[in-house]
Design an enzyme around this catalytic site. Structure first.
Site, PDB file in Angstrom:
ATOM      1  N   ASP A 378      -0.987 -59.752  40.608  1.00 60.26           N
ATOM      2  CA  ASP A 378       0.208 -59.996  41.407  1.00 60.26           C
ATOM      3  C   ASP A 378       0.552 -58.720  42.161  1.00 60.26           C
ATOM      4  O   ASP A 378      -0.104 -57.685  41.999  1.00 60.26           O
ATOM      5  CB  ASP A 378       1.369 -60.505  40.551  1.00 60.26           C
ATOM      6  CG  ASP A 378       2.016 -59.411  39.708  1.00 60.26           C
ATOM      7  OD1 ASP A 378       1.431 -58.313  39.571  1.00 60.26           O
ATOM      8  OD2 ASP A 378       3.103 -59.655  39.157  1.00 60.26           O
ATOM      9  N   ASP A 533       3.532 -64.128  30.568  1.00 63.38           N
ATOM     10  CA  ASP A 533       3.054 -62.771  30.305  1.00 63.38           C
ATOM     11  C   ASP A 533       4.199 -61.963  29.714  1.00 63.38           C
ATOM     12  O   ASP A 533       5.372 -62.204  30.010  1.00 63.38           O
ATOM     13  CB  ASP A 533       2.546 -62.103  31.587  1.00 63.38           C
ATOM     14  CG  ASP A 533       3.654 -61.847  32.592  1.00 63.38           C
ATOM     15  OD1 ASP A 533       4.289 -60.776  32.529  1.00 63.38           O
ATOM     16  OD2 ASP A 533       3.886 -62.735  33.441  1.00 63.38           O
ATOM     17  N   CYS A 658      -5.170 -57.321  10.252  1.00 64.10           N
ATOM     18  CA  CYS A 658      -5.648 -56.891  11.562  1.00 64.10           C
ATOM     19  C   CYS A 658      -6.477 -55.610  11.436  1.00 64.10           C
ATOM     20  O   CYS A 658      -6.302 -54.829  10.504  1.00 64.10           O
ATOM     21  CB  CYS A 658      -4.485 -56.696  12.532  1.00 64.10           C
ATOM     22  SG  CYS A 658      -3.730 -55.061  12.556  1.00 64.10           S
ATOM     23  N   HIS A 683      -1.218 -53.613  17.062  1.00 66.58           N
ATOM     24  CA  HIS A 683      -0.972 -54.440  15.872  1.00 66.58           C
ATOM     25  C   HIS A 683       0.103 -55.485  16.168  1.00 66.58           C
ATOM     26  O   HIS A 683      -0.045 -56.662  15.815  1.00 66.58           O
ATOM     27  CB  HIS A 683      -0.534 -53.553  14.700  1.00 66.58           C
ATOM     28  CG  HIS A 683       0.301 -54.268  13.685  1.00 66.58           C
ATOM     29  ND1 HIS A 683      -0.239 -54.997  12.648  1.00 66.58           N
ATOM     30  CD2 HIS A 683       1.660 -54.374  13.565  1.00 66.58           C
ATOM     31  CE1 HIS A 683       0.740 -55.526  11.935  1.00 66.58           C
ATOM     32  NE2 HIS A 683       1.892 -55.168  12.460  1.00 66.58           N
TER      33      HIS A 683
END
Length: 714
Positions: A378, A533, A658, A683
C-alpha cells in the site's frame, strides 16, 4: 432454565478452607503433541494392543492436565490455579472425562489419541461410555467433595448417564449448553444448571468452545477477591446468575485501551444496563455472503529483525555481523510463518535510502523479505496525512507494485481522521480516494498488470463508508480495504461493517487496515471481513508497560525490566546524575540477571529472585517530568512486585511451545534491548496467530458439526 433444591445446612465462612472442591471437565481435540500415529478407538478395545501402541508413543506422553491445550482447558486451569493459590492445592481437584481413557485425574500420564464423543451418535456415546466405565467412575469420584463444578458439552454430559447418587450436603454446579437441559438430573444434592449459547460466548468475549473454562476462571477471580464467596456459592449457587450477568464484556480497542460494554445475556434472561450497544444485533444479522472465503492475517513490515547469533549471557552481537545482511525475520526462525502475509507500505520503503533499489536488485519484494507467502503493498497514507494530496500518482504506483512483484496492490487513498475529518476537508479526501481507485483499476485492466488490485474505502460515518464500498464494487473490485479505522473503537467499526456488508458479493474480499482485535474476530468475520493487518501483538512487547508477554490462554504478563547500565537509557542517566556509581548499578544489573536465570533453573526460590530483581528495579522510577518522589518509587515497587511475582510463579516461558521460548527460555521474559524485546514480539505474534487459527478452526467446527441454523449447540 435453572434448577435448584436448597436442602442442606448452611456452611459458615470459617469453614471455607475445608470446602473440598472438584472440577469435572472434558478432553479437547487440541493436544500438546500431535503425532500422526495417535491412538484410535480400536486401540482402546484391546488391552494388549493398547499396551503396545502406547509404548510406541511414549515420547509424546505427559500428564493429562498438560496434554489438553484446547481453549476451555487452558482457561479452566487458569481458574484452578487462582483457587489453589488462595485455598491450597489440596482443596481443589480436577478430573477429566476422556473419550478414550474414561474419567481420569489431571496427573494421569497419557499419550495422544483421536477419540471424541463429539463425532458419535447418541447410542454410540452410551455404549462406549459404558464400556470405559464413565458413569461408575463419576459416581465414585464425587464422593467426599462438598462443591462439584461440571463443565461439559451435551455429548459428554450424555456420557455420564445421569442421575447418580448424591447427598444433601453436596452442591453441584453444571455449566453446559442449552441442549443439555434434559440430561442433567441429580439425586438429593443441591444443584444449579447454567446454560449458555453462542450469544453468551460473544458477551464474554470468548469462542463458545472455550466459554465454560472462561466462566470458571471468572468465578475463581471473583472468589480470590472475596474468599467468603466460595461458601456463599456452596450455600446458594443461584448467586452465580447475578455474578456472571454483572460481568462486563471486554473488547480490545486501539492502543491497548479496553472498554467494558455491557450486553444482554441469556442467563435467566437478565438484561444488564447497556453501556454502548447490544452486540447481539450484529451476530443476529444474516452472515455475509462472502464468509466462505478464507480469513487471513497480514503483518506490517517495519524491518523487524533480530541478530540470530546474539549472545545473551555476554550481551554481545554476532562476530562480524552485518545487520542488513545477517539479521533474520520471525518467519525465518519459526518452521511455519505466524502470519498469512506481509503488508509493505511505500512510505516505509522510501524512508531507507536505496531500499527500493535493493528490492529490485534481489528480484522483487518476496526475495527481499525472504517470505514464501502473500505480500500486499500500500502507499502508507499515515506517512503523508498532513499533505493536501498524496505525493504519488496512479501510474507511478501501478508500476511500483508491478516492478517489485507484489501479489496485491492498494489504490492511493487519503485518510479522513481527526482534523482531516472536518466538513470541507473530508469531502475532498473522500472524492480523491474514489477517483484514484477508479483510475487505478481502469489502468490496471487496460495495461494488464499481474498483481491483484485492491480499492480503498475511506469515510467519516457508516453511510459514507458503505457508499464508497458500493462504488468500488461497481468499478469492478473483488478486493476492497476499509481504511482510517485503526484507532476507531470496535463498536464503531461494527456499525460501519453493518452498513458495508450489504454491498458485498460472494466473491468480494474485505480487508481491515490496522485492526487486529482477537476478541472482535467473530463479529468481523460474521460481517464479511476476510483479511486484516496488525503489528499490535509484535509491538506490545516493548510499547506495553504491563501486558507485554502474551500466552495462549489470553493472559498477558509483564516482562521483568533489567535495562543496560552501559547503554545510557534515560533512567540510567538520571541515576548517574543523582550520584549513583556506575559500578554499583552494574553490580545490581548483573545480580538481577543472575537471579532470574537461577530461579528459572530451580536453584533459588521465588522470593530470593524477586529480592534481587527489585533491588535494581526500584531505582528505575522516572516520571515524565523527571521528578522522582518517595510516593512514586513506592508505587512502582508495589506494582512491579505484584507483576513480577505473578510472572515468576507461572514461568509461562517454560510451558510455551513456540521456538523462541524453547530456544531462549527466560531471556524472552526479560525487558532488555532489541534482541530480547523483539524476540518476545515474535513470540506474541506466534500466540496471536495460534489464537487466530483456533478461532478459524472453532468457527469451522461449529459451522459444520455443532450448530443448527439458530446458532445453538446441537
Amino acid at each position: 432454565m435453572t434448577k435448584s433444591i436448597p436442602t442442606k445446612t448452611l456452611v459458615s465462612t470459617s469453614t471455607i478452607s475445608r470446602l473440598r472442591t472438584l472440577i469435572i471437565t472434558s478432553c479437547t481435540g487440541k493436544k500438546l503433541h500431535n503425532p500422526t500415529n495417535q491412538l484410535t478407538i480400536e486401540d482402546f478395545k484391546d488391552t494388549e494392543r493398547l499396551r503396545e501402541r502406547t509404548q510406541s508413543l511414549l515420547e509424546f506422553s505427559c500428564p493429562s492436565g498438560q496434554m489438553y491445550t484446547g481453549l476451555q482447558h487452558l482457561r479452566l486451569m487458569e481458574g484452578v490455579d487462582i483457587l489453589r493459590s488462595r485455598f491450597g492445592r489440596e482443596v481443589v481437584d480436577v478430573k477429566i472425562i476422556s473419550a478414550a481413557y474414561g474419567l481420569i485425574p489431571e496427573d494421569k500420564v497419557i499419550v495422544p489419541y483421536t477419540v471424541t464423543f463429539n463425532s458419535m451418535k447418541n447410542d454410540e456415546i452410551s455404549s462406549w461410555a459404558n464400556f470405559i466405565g464413565i458413569h461408575k467412575d463419576f459416581q465414585e469420584a464425587v464422593i467426599g467433595y462438598d462443591l462439584v463444578f461440571v463443565l461439559l458439552g451435551d455429548k459428554y454430559i450424555r456420557a455420564l448417564n445421569l442421575p447418580i447418587e448424591t447427598n444433601p450436603k453436596q452442591t453441584f454446579i453444571f455449566l453446559a449448553s442449552n441442549k443439555s437441559r434434559n440430561l442433567v438430573v441429580l439425586g438429593d444434592a443441591n444443584f444449579e444448571l447454567l446454560t449458555f449459547s453462542n450469544a453468551d460466548a460473544s458477551r464474554f468475549g470468548c469462542a463458545l468452545v472455550g466459554l465454560k473454562g472462561q466462566l470458571l476462571k471468572l468465578i475463581a477471580t471473583e472468589i480470590r477477591q472475596e474468599p467468603n464467596l466460595l461458601s456463599e456459592i456452596y450455600n446458594n449457587p443461584k448467586i452465580l446468575e447475578n455474578l456472571l450477568n454483572n460481568q462486563p464484556q471486554q473488547l480490545e480497542l486501539p492502543l491497548g485501551i479496553s472498554v467494558a460494554t455491557a450486553k444482554k445475556s441469556n442467563i435467566k434472561n437478565k438484561k444488564p444496563k447497556r453501556a454502548i450497544a447490544d452486540l447481539d444485533e450484529f451476530l443476529n444479522l444474516p452472515r455475509a455472503v462472502n464468509t466462505h472465503l478464507t480469513m487471513k492475517y497480514f503483518i506490517p513490515e517495519w524491518d523487524d529483525k533480530v541478530d540470530i547469533g546474539y549472545n545473551f549471557l555476554l550481551d554481545e552481537s554476532s562476530l562480524n555481523r552485518n545487520a542488513y545482511r545477517d539479521d533474520v525475520y520471525a518467519h525465518e526462525i519459526y518452521s511455519q510463518p505466524n502470519y498469512d502475509g506481509i503488508l509493505v507500505s511505500k512510505v516505509v520503503v522510501d524512508k531507507i535510502k536505496n531500499k527500493r533499489a535493493d528490492i529490485e536488485k534481489l528480484g522483487g519484494i518476496r526475495n527481499f523479505v525472504r517470505f514464501p507467502g502473500e505480500i500486499m503493498g500500500d502507499c502508507g497514507a499515515f506517512g503523508y496525512i498532513k499533505l493536501e494530496a498524496p505525493p504519488y500518482n496512479t501510474v507511478e504506483i501501478l508500476d511500483y507494485y508491478e516492478k517489485l512483484k507484489f501479489d496485491y496492490g492498494v489504490s492511493i487513498d487519503h485518510l479522513i481522521v481527526g482534523p482531516f475529518a472536518e466538513p470541507g476537508v473530508r469531502e475532498k479526501r473522500y472524492d480523491l480516494t474514489l477517483q484514484n481507485a477508479e483510475e487505478f483499476i481502469s489502468k490496471h485492466q487496460k495495461i494488464g498488470y499481474t498483481f491483484t488490485p485492491i480499492g480503498v474505502a475511506q469515510g467519516w460515518d457508516p453511510e459514507t463508508y458503505a457508499d464508497a464500498v458500493k462504488k468500488l464494487v461497481e468499478m469492478g473490485y473483488d478486493y476492497i480495504a476499509i481504511g482510517g479505522v485503526a484507532r476507531t473503537p470496535t463498536i464503531e467499526i461494527l456499525e460501519i461493517l453493518k452498513e458495508v456488508y450489504q454491498h458485498l458479493t460472494p466473491k468480494t474480499r474485505l480487508h481491515l487496515f490496522g485492526v487486529g482485535r482477537i476478541d472482535a474476530l467473530p463479529y468481523f468475520r460474521h460481517l464479511g471481513v476476510t483479511s486484516f493487518d496488525s503489528a499490535s501483538p509484535l509491538r506490545k512487547a516493548w510499547f506495553d508497560a504491563v501486558e507485554n508477554y502474551h500466552t495462549l490462554s489470553g493472559k498477558a504478563y509483564a516482562a521483568v525490566r533489567i535495562p543496560f547500565v552501559d547503554k545510557q537509557s534515560p533512567r540510567i542517566k538520571h541515576l548517574l546524575l543523582e550520584g549513583y556509581e556506575r559500578e554499583t548499578l552494574r553490580q545490581l544489573e548483573q545480580e538481577a540477571l543472575k537471579a532470574i536465570r537461577e530461579y528459572d533453573k530451580g536453584n533459588i526460590s521465588l522470593d530470593e529472585s524477586l529480592e534481587k530483581l527489585l533491588a535494581y528495579d526500584e531505582l528505575l522510577e522516572l516520571p515524565r517530568d523527571g521528578k522522582v518522589t518517595p510516593t512514586a518509587k513506592a508505587r512502582r515497587l508495589r506494582q512491579h512486585t505484584q507483576l513480577y511475582r505473578e510472572l515468576l510463579e507461572v514461568k509461562p516461558w517454560q510451558e510455551c511451545e513456540c521456538k523462541i521460548c524453547k530456544d531462549y527460555g527466560v531471556e524472552t521474559a526479560i525487558f532488555r534491548g532489541n534482541d530480547r524485546n523483539r524476540r518476545r514480539g515474535f513470540h506474541n505474534t506466534y500466540v496471536f496467530f495460534q489464537r487466530f487459527q483456533e478461532f478459524l478452526n472453532t468457527e469451522n467446527h461449529l459451522e459444520n458439526d455443532n450448530f443448527d441454523r439458530t446458532g445453538e449447540s446441537i
